[in-house]
Structure formats: structure tokens, C-alpha cells
Design an enzyme around this catalytic site. Sequence first.
Site, PDB file in Angstrom:
ATOM      1  N   HIS A 140       0.840  -1.202   0.000  1.00 20.14           N
ATOM      2  CA  HIS A 140       0.000   0.000   0.000  1.00 20.14           C
ATOM      3  C   HIS A 140       0.878   1.256   0.000  1.00 20.14           C
ATOM      4  O   HIS A 140       0.694   2.166  -0.813  1.00 20.14           O
ATOM      5  CB  HIS A 140      -0.896  -0.036   1.239  1.00 20.14           C
ATOM      6  CG  HIS A 140      -1.748   1.178   1.429  1.00 20.14           C
ATOM      7  ND1 HIS A 140      -3.116   1.169   1.231  1.00 20.14           N
ATOM      8  CD2 HIS A 140      -1.450   2.448   1.825  1.00 20.14           C
ATOM      9  CE1 HIS A 140      -3.608   2.373   1.480  1.00 20.14           C
ATOM     10  NE2 HIS A 140      -2.608   3.167   1.849  1.00 20.14           N
ATOM     11  N   GLU A 141       1.848   1.288   0.920  1.00 22.63           N
ATOM     12  CA  GLU A 141       2.727   2.455   1.010  1.00 22.63           C
ATOM     13  C   GLU A 141       3.679   2.532  -0.187  1.00 22.63           C
ATOM     14  O   GLU A 141       3.999   3.620  -0.674  1.00 22.63           O
ATOM     15  CB  GLU A 141       3.529   2.414   2.312  1.00 22.63           C
ATOM     16  CG  GLU A 141       2.687   2.360   3.585  1.00 22.63           C
ATOM     17  CD  GLU A 141       1.768   3.552   3.738  1.00 22.63           C
ATOM     18  OE1 GLU A 141       1.979   4.571   3.059  1.00 22.63           O
ATOM     19  OE2 GLU A 141       0.814   3.464   4.534  1.00 22.63           O
ATOM     20  N   HIS A 191       1.974   4.235  -3.071  1.00 20.93           N
ATOM     21  CA  HIS A 191       2.009   5.698  -2.946  1.00 20.93           C
ATOM     22  C   HIS A 191       3.355   6.242  -3.428  1.00 20.93           C
ATOM     23  O   HIS A 191       3.417   7.196  -4.210  1.00 20.93           O
ATOM     24  CB  HIS A 191       1.810   6.114  -1.487  1.00 20.93           C
ATOM     25  CG  HIS A 191       0.412   5.962  -0.976  1.00 20.93           C
ATOM     26  ND1 HIS A 191      -0.686   6.444  -1.646  1.00 20.93           N
ATOM     27  CD2 HIS A 191      -0.057   5.410   0.171  1.00 20.93           C
ATOM     28  CE1 HIS A 191      -1.773   6.188  -0.950  1.00 20.93           C
ATOM     29  NE2 HIS A 191      -1.427   5.556   0.158  1.00 20.93           N
TER      30      HIS A 191
END
Length: 259
Positions: free
Chosen positions: A60-61, A64
Amino acid sequence: MSFATTRRPTSEERRISPVFWVLLATLGTSGWAVWTGYGSTRFAVFLFVVAGWMVSLCLHEYAHARTALHGGDITVGAKGYLTLNPFKYANSVTSFVLPVVFVVLGGIGLPGGAVFIERNRIQGRLKHSLISAAGPLVNLAFAVALLVPVGAGWLDGVKPEFLAALSFLGMLQISAALLNLLPIPGLDGYGIVEPWLSAQTRRAVAPFAPYGMLAVFIVLWQSKVNTWFFNLVYDVMNLFGVDRTFAWAGDYLFRFWTN
């Protein structure tokens, strides 16, 4: 402008961290234990769900950071964001400790934002929105990968405990995607709409951003909101052909410390 601020990430800065490999190994080993029934099944389900959840948080990170890199922030490599190492993120407490605690306490999947993006390097409101949307899209992709095999019957004949573990982990991914798309300061949903707001509105909302994730968790602790939200999550699971009872069974197995 110095070379350090203009160079692209090196291969060393893109190398996958040993920490992430350990998480993958834990996920694979515990998944094998659940699949075969080796050892304590409930503890294996616990390890499988926690490891799978943390792997999804890392990705998820990473999503980004990777989207930010292509958007113009070439500093993410030097910060270690491309190594999938959870200890490199800006705040490991909000990114990993609290999300795991939320899962243990309430079965709620809620990632916390932790990569510091130098937004001044990125031009265009659409790019800013895409950077924020990248994380929840990873959770959605995880949910599809976990729930489609269960709902489609591709795993018929395997141990029901394994199906329950996949369903519970998939449920967490759906809840994470839905919650993180809420336009609440501190969550990715607000990050998606923020570039399109006036500067005055952004300044007024900024002080509340650190408390957004905690506020959502507190609200979800209320029984009526909790029931409404999880009914929505289960409705989404039904779209994949997975009944809520699978997730309930996975939740029960996950809490190995209860009877």
C-alpha cells in the site's frame, strides 16, 4: 539544485528489504501450516492473517511512493520508500502498529498513511489525486486475489480453515479500501479530493489530519455504525460469491487466545 536532489533512485534504493522477505516467508509458511493442518491451526491462521495484512500495508505504502516517483518526486528512493521496508516509513506506529492493533481489537482493516511525499515537486492536481488513490487500489487488488479463488470454487476440497483465513484477510482488504476512500483528513480519500479544494479550505482542514484515522476507529466502535459498515463490506464480499460466514469463521480462528 544539487545532484542529490535531482538524481533518480539507484538500484540499491530499489532493492527489496530483508524485512519484507521475512514477512513473505512468514506468510508462506503459516499459509502452508493452515493448508496442511500442521501444528496449531488457529495460531497459524493468526500468523497468516497478520503477515498477509503487513505485506499488504507495505505494498500500500509502496504504491504511494512509486506513483509519486513517476509523478515527479524523485526523493522517495533516498528515503527508502521503494525497498518495502516498513521501518523506513515516516511513522511506523501509524503505518503498522496501529493498523495491526485495529485488526486484533476490532477486526477492522485500516491502513495509516506514512510516506512523506514532497508534493511541491509534483505538478498537476490529477497526479496528486492518483498518488493518494494508489494505496487503496492495492487493497482492492489484494481483495480480488484473495476472494475470487474462494468464491469461484477454485479451492474446493482444501481445508475449510484455509478458506476462512483467506476470506477474513480479504474482508480486511475490502474494509481498508472502503475506509481509506472516505474523504476524511488523514485518509487517502481526502488526499484524492484535496488538490481540488481551495487553499483556504486546505489550511482550515490541515490541523485535523493527524486524528482522522483514530476518529474513524472510534466511530466504528459504535455498534450501529459498525453494523452498517460491515454489512456493506459483506455485501461487497457477496459480489465475489463469498458468504460472510467464511469471514466470521476466519475471525474466530484468528483470535486463537479466545475459546
